[in-house]
Design a protein around this motif. Structure first.
Motif, mmCIF file in Angstrom:
data_model
loop_
_atom_site.group_PDB
_atom_site.id
_atom_site.type_symbol
_atom_site.label_atom_id
_atom_site.label_comp_id
_atom_site.label_asym_id
_atom_site.label_seq_id
_atom_site.Cartn_x
_atom_site.Cartn_y
_atom_site.Cartn_z
ATOM 1 N N LEU A 182 0.864 -1.171 0.000
ATOM 2 C CA LEU A 182 0.000 0.000 0.000
ATOM 3 C C LEU A 182 0.905 1.226 0.000
ATOM 4 O O LEU A 182 1.665 1.448 0.950
ATOM 5 C CB LEU A 182 -0.912 0.005 1.236
ATOM 6 N N SER A 183 0.858 1.990 -1.077
ATOM 7 C CA SER A 183 1.777 3.119 -1.219
ATOM 8 C C SER A 183 1.412 4.254 -0.274
ATOM 9 O O SER A 183 0.301 4.313 0.263
ATOM 10 C CB SER A 183 1.759 3.626 -2.662
ATOM 11 N N ASN A 184 2.356 5.159 -0.090
ATOM 12 C CA ASN A 184 2.064 6.383 0.651
ATOM 13 C C ASN A 184 1.160 7.276 -0.198
ATOM 14 O O ASN A 184 1.234 7.262 -1.432
ATOM 15 C CB ASN A 184 3.351 7.123 0.996
ATOM 16 N N PRO A 185 0.310 8.067 0.426
ATOM 17 C CA PRO A 185 -0.606 8.929 -0.348
ATOM 18 C C PRO A 185 0.165 9.924 -1.207
ATOM 19 O O PRO A 185 1.102 10.572 -0.743
ATOM 20 C CB PRO A 185 -1.416 9.642 0.741
ATOM 21 N N GLU A 186 -0.234 10.029 -2.452
ATOM 22 C CA GLU A 186 0.334 11.015 -3.377
ATOM 23 C C GLU A 186 -0.703 12.122 -3.574
ATOM 24 O O GLU A 186 -1.816 11.860 -4.031
ATOM 25 C CB GLU A 186 0.658 10.363 -4.719
ATOM 26 N N LYS A 187 -0.329 13.346 -3.227
ATOM 27 C CA LYS A 187 -1.279 14.459 -3.302
ATOM 28 C C LYS A 187 -1.539 14.822 -4.751
ATOM 29 O O LYS A 187 -0.620 15.083 -5.531
ATOM 30 C CB LYS A 187 -0.731 15.662 -2.541
ATOM 31 N N ILE A 188 -2.813 14.837 -5.133
ATOM 32 C CA ILE A 188 -3.221 15.210 -6.482
ATOM 33 C C ILE A 188 -3.475 16.717 -6.549
ATOM 34 O O ILE A 188 -3.010 17.407 -7.438
ATOM 35 C CB ILE A 188 -4.491 14.445 -6.898
ATOM 36 N N GLU A 189 -4.232 17.200 -5.588
ATOM 37 C CA GLU A 189 -4.514 18.625 -5.414
ATOM 38 C C GLU A 189 -4.965 18.808 -3.979
ATOM 39 O O GLU A 189 -4.960 17.854 -3.191
ATOM 40 C CB GLU A 189 -5.595 19.093 -6.399
#
Length: 265
Positions: free
Chosen positions: A170-177
């Motif tokens: 489970l990857s770390n959250p990647e901010k989209i906006e």
């Protein structure tokens, strides 16, 4: 006689002045009370400040109301996805007696195309309240219902099937906006027969899009059912899943690995 009239005029003027001062004080008091009432009313309508949980379990006020701690987002996705795809055939115990003798899960009927219905596990239905209800939650439940074996709800121990979601990565959250993140999940749904311990793995690899939501008002009375409380607990996490995309990985020979649930719900 003139002195008497002068004294009367002076007394009348003093009384008028006192009355005028009293009226002014009353007006100021009224304005002050009205201002206080307006301020309290605005405070009651104001949203509570957004809090971000930091690593030491303390909560601090966020500078941006859409801020969420990355670990909180990751834990949210892990817990919701696990609840969505882990089916035991029994209801979560609410008492010690139920823990010893769990109640069978009757499932929740979901309408599929052509007026047919299929069931999803009760835990899946509860967890689905963490999914956006803007045309996504119902279609997602329909897809999960088609994936759910009817043997999940069988009371025949020899025929019963259970499932468990095993998350490999489970990857770390990647901010989209602002207020939106993407998480990549590589996982398997493990179907197994408790009676024979036979297992079958079904890959579940997804890109999961999450967004921040407002703190919901508490809609429940003082005495609530465990089901109502579970639903509210899901929604009060201030996050929701608004899209799930396919993530088809390839092996070392560049052959596509089959991904179930590959249609966007």
């Amino acid at each position: 006689m003139v002195q008497i009239l002068g004294k009367r005029k002076l007394g009348s003027s003093t009384l008028s002045l006192c009355a005028l001062i009293a009226s002014g004080l009353n007006l100021l008091s009224f304005l002050f009370i009205a201002f206080q009432g307006l301020t309290l009313n605005q405070m009651s309508l104001r949203k509570p400040p957004a809090l971000v949980q930091v690593s030491d379990s303390q909560s601090i006020q966020a500078t941006d109301e859409l801020d969420r701690n990355p670990e909180t987002i990751k834990n949210f996705v892990q817990s919701i996805m696990t609840a969505l795809f882990t089916w035991s055939g029994t209801l979560p115990p609410q008492t010690i007696e139920e823990a010893k003798n769990p109640n069978s899960d009757p499932g929740v009927a979901i309408k599929i195309a052509n007026a047919t219905t299929k069931k999803v596990a009760t835990t899946t239905w509860v967890a689905s309240f963490a999914i956006s209800d803007q045309g996504f939650r119902q279609s997602f439940l329909q897809t999960v219902a088609q994936l759910t074996p009817p043997e999940i709800f069988s009371r025949n121990s020899k025929a019963a099937i259970a499932s468990q979601l095993y998350i490999r990565n489970l990857s770390n959250p990647e901010k989209i906006e602002s207020g939106k993140w993407k998480i990549v999940m590589v996982a398997d749904i493990i179907f197994y027969h408790p009676a024979t311990n036979r297992k079958k793995l079904v890959p579940l690899n997804k890109e999961i899009l999450v967004r921040a939501v407002d703190t919901p008002e508490h809609p429940l009375p003082s005495v609530v059912s465990p089901l109502q409380q579970a639903i509210y607990s899901t929604r009060k996490m201030e996050l929701e899943i608004y899209e799930i995309r396919d993530l088809c990985l390839t092996d070392k020979t560049d052959k596509s690995i089959d991904c179930p649930l590959n249609r966007n719900p």
